[in-house]
Structure formats: C-alpha cells, structure tokens
Design an enzyme around this catalytic site. Sequence first.
Site, short mmCIF file in Angstrom:
data_model
loop_
_atom_site.label_atom_id
_atom_site.label_comp_id
_atom_site.label_asym_id
_atom_site.label_seq_id
_atom_site.Cartn_x
_atom_site.Cartn_y
_atom_site.Cartn_z
N LYS A 15 33.79 -65.44 -15.09
CA LYS A 15 34.42 -65.57 -16.41
C LYS A 15 33.40 -65.52 -17.54
CE LYS A 15 36.42 -69.54 -16.00
NZ LYS A 15 35.84 -69.86 -14.67
N LYS A 37 34.33 -71.97 -25.76
CA LYS A 37 34.52 -72.55 -24.43
C LYS A 37 35.50 -73.70 -24.56
CE LYS A 37 33.52 -73.25 -20.00
NZ LYS A 37 33.82 -72.28 -18.94
N ASP A 56 27.65 -72.18 -21.10
CA ASP A 56 28.36 -70.90 -21.15
C ASP A 56 28.25 -70.26 -22.54
OD1 ASP A 56 28.98 -71.24 -18.54
OD2 ASP A 56 31.12 -71.60 -18.83
N GLY A 122 38.18 -70.36 -20.41
CA GLY A 122 38.64 -71.58 -19.77
C GLY A 122 37.59 -72.18 -18.85
N GLY A 124 37.21 -73.05 -14.90
CA GLY A 124 37.85 -72.87 -13.60
C GLY A 124 39.07 -71.96 -13.71
N HIS A 182 32.41 -56.42 -10.78
CA HIS A 182 31.59 -55.77 -9.75
C HIS A 182 30.25 -56.46 -9.53
CE1 HIS A 182 33.58 -52.13 -8.34
NE2 HIS A 182 33.99 -51.89 -9.56
#
Length: 238
Positions: A15, A37, A56, A122, A124, A182
């Site tokens: 994510k 976040k 993040d 988000g 999780g 990927h």
Amino acid sequence: MSVLFVSGIDTDIGKTYATGLLAKALMQKGVNVITQKLVQTGISKQVDGELGIADDILSHRQLMGMPLQPCDIDFTTCPYRYEKPASPHLSAALANQPLNIEAITEATKALQADYDVVLLEGAGGLLVPITTELLTLDYVAEQGYPIVLVTSGRLGSINHTLLSLEAIKSRGLMVYSVIYNHIHDDAEQTDAEIANSTIDFLQAYLARHYPKANWLVLAKQSNEHLDNADIALPTAFI
C-alpha cells in the site's frame, strides 16, 4: 472526487509504495496531490521520547521525490501515531491515547483545502478495527471515499481480493482502481504461474463485475532499487 482511499487485500501488500507512486504519477500529470496516513502503528520513539513523523509519510515523500511538507511536520498528514506494531485499536489502548476519528476527518478536510487530490492510505486491510467500535471500511463508508485496492500475485491473492471487493460493494462504495503490485514478484511466496494466472483472472473478473474500475500496474523499471518503480496512469484517471 478529491479523496481516494488506498487500501490493500492484507498487510504488507505494498500500500505504501502504491500510494507514494500513485501520488508521483499524478504529480507528473500536473495534479496538486498530497498523501495522508489514516493512522500509523509501529513507530519507534525518538531520543526525546516522542513519536516522530509517520514512517509511511516519510516513504511517500521519498517516492514522490519531494521534501517533507509543513502539513507533515505539524502531523496533519498523520495525526495518530503509536509505538506498538498492531491493529490501531490495540496500539491506541496500550498507549492509553484514544483515537478521535473526527480529528482525522478534520485533517483530511484541511488537506483538501490546499490540494486537488488527497490519497489517504489505510492501515492493514479494509476490516481492520480503528477503534473497538469502528472498522476501517465503516469509516470509509461514512465518508463515501472511492477505494483504490492493492493486490499481488502471491498465493491466496484471488480469494483476498474478491473478499475485499465484496466488502466494498456491500457498503455501496466505488472501486476506483485495483493496483497489481509486481514489486513482490521476487518474494519466496510468489510463484510465476500462480501470479500470471492471478493477473488474468482478476482482470477478467473486474471487466465483468467492475467495468469502470481502473486496472493499474506497479512495476519496477529495473531490478536495482524500488525507487525505480512506477505506475502508469490512463489519461482519464482523474
């Protein structure tokens, strides 16, 4: 549409990379975009004992090729940060620092005032509890945010992706995009035959059931470093 909620079929699905690289791709199209976040857990304390900027958010800015912004430094882009690497409801309880969801909503509104698009990542998967009474998807449904769902080709991804899509549909929300990641293709748990079959199946499934959803691909331009990863956007993505 000025807020897209970025979630994944599970934790550690990519994510953060998807959010940062999607923001980068939008910037390259001239869109004034910022990332946010929802809540960050698993942050180490600084030497002064305080929790710093969300990991993040730091990753987003690096992937976007831009420095920290004032809204990062004052924690608007992530008001709630906890030390315990766990579900937000547990991390908040252990820290004895309850999460006020309205503060997150107000932070998003503040960002909307300054940016054309907010990518809200988000924590999780979609049904992770933010508090003991509020699941992530419940909150997204309250706000009516379209969803960008990150998936991959590792074993079990088809099941997890379809469950996530069903959960989104059950709340009457829009699947704005599915991003196939990927960058985990070299991981031990990813089998090439399974991954290729997963891509074919999911693309066909989306075409039948979610024809308006964008299928995006997160891929490395080289094998050297994830900074070389990229997401190509269709012309009319935003």
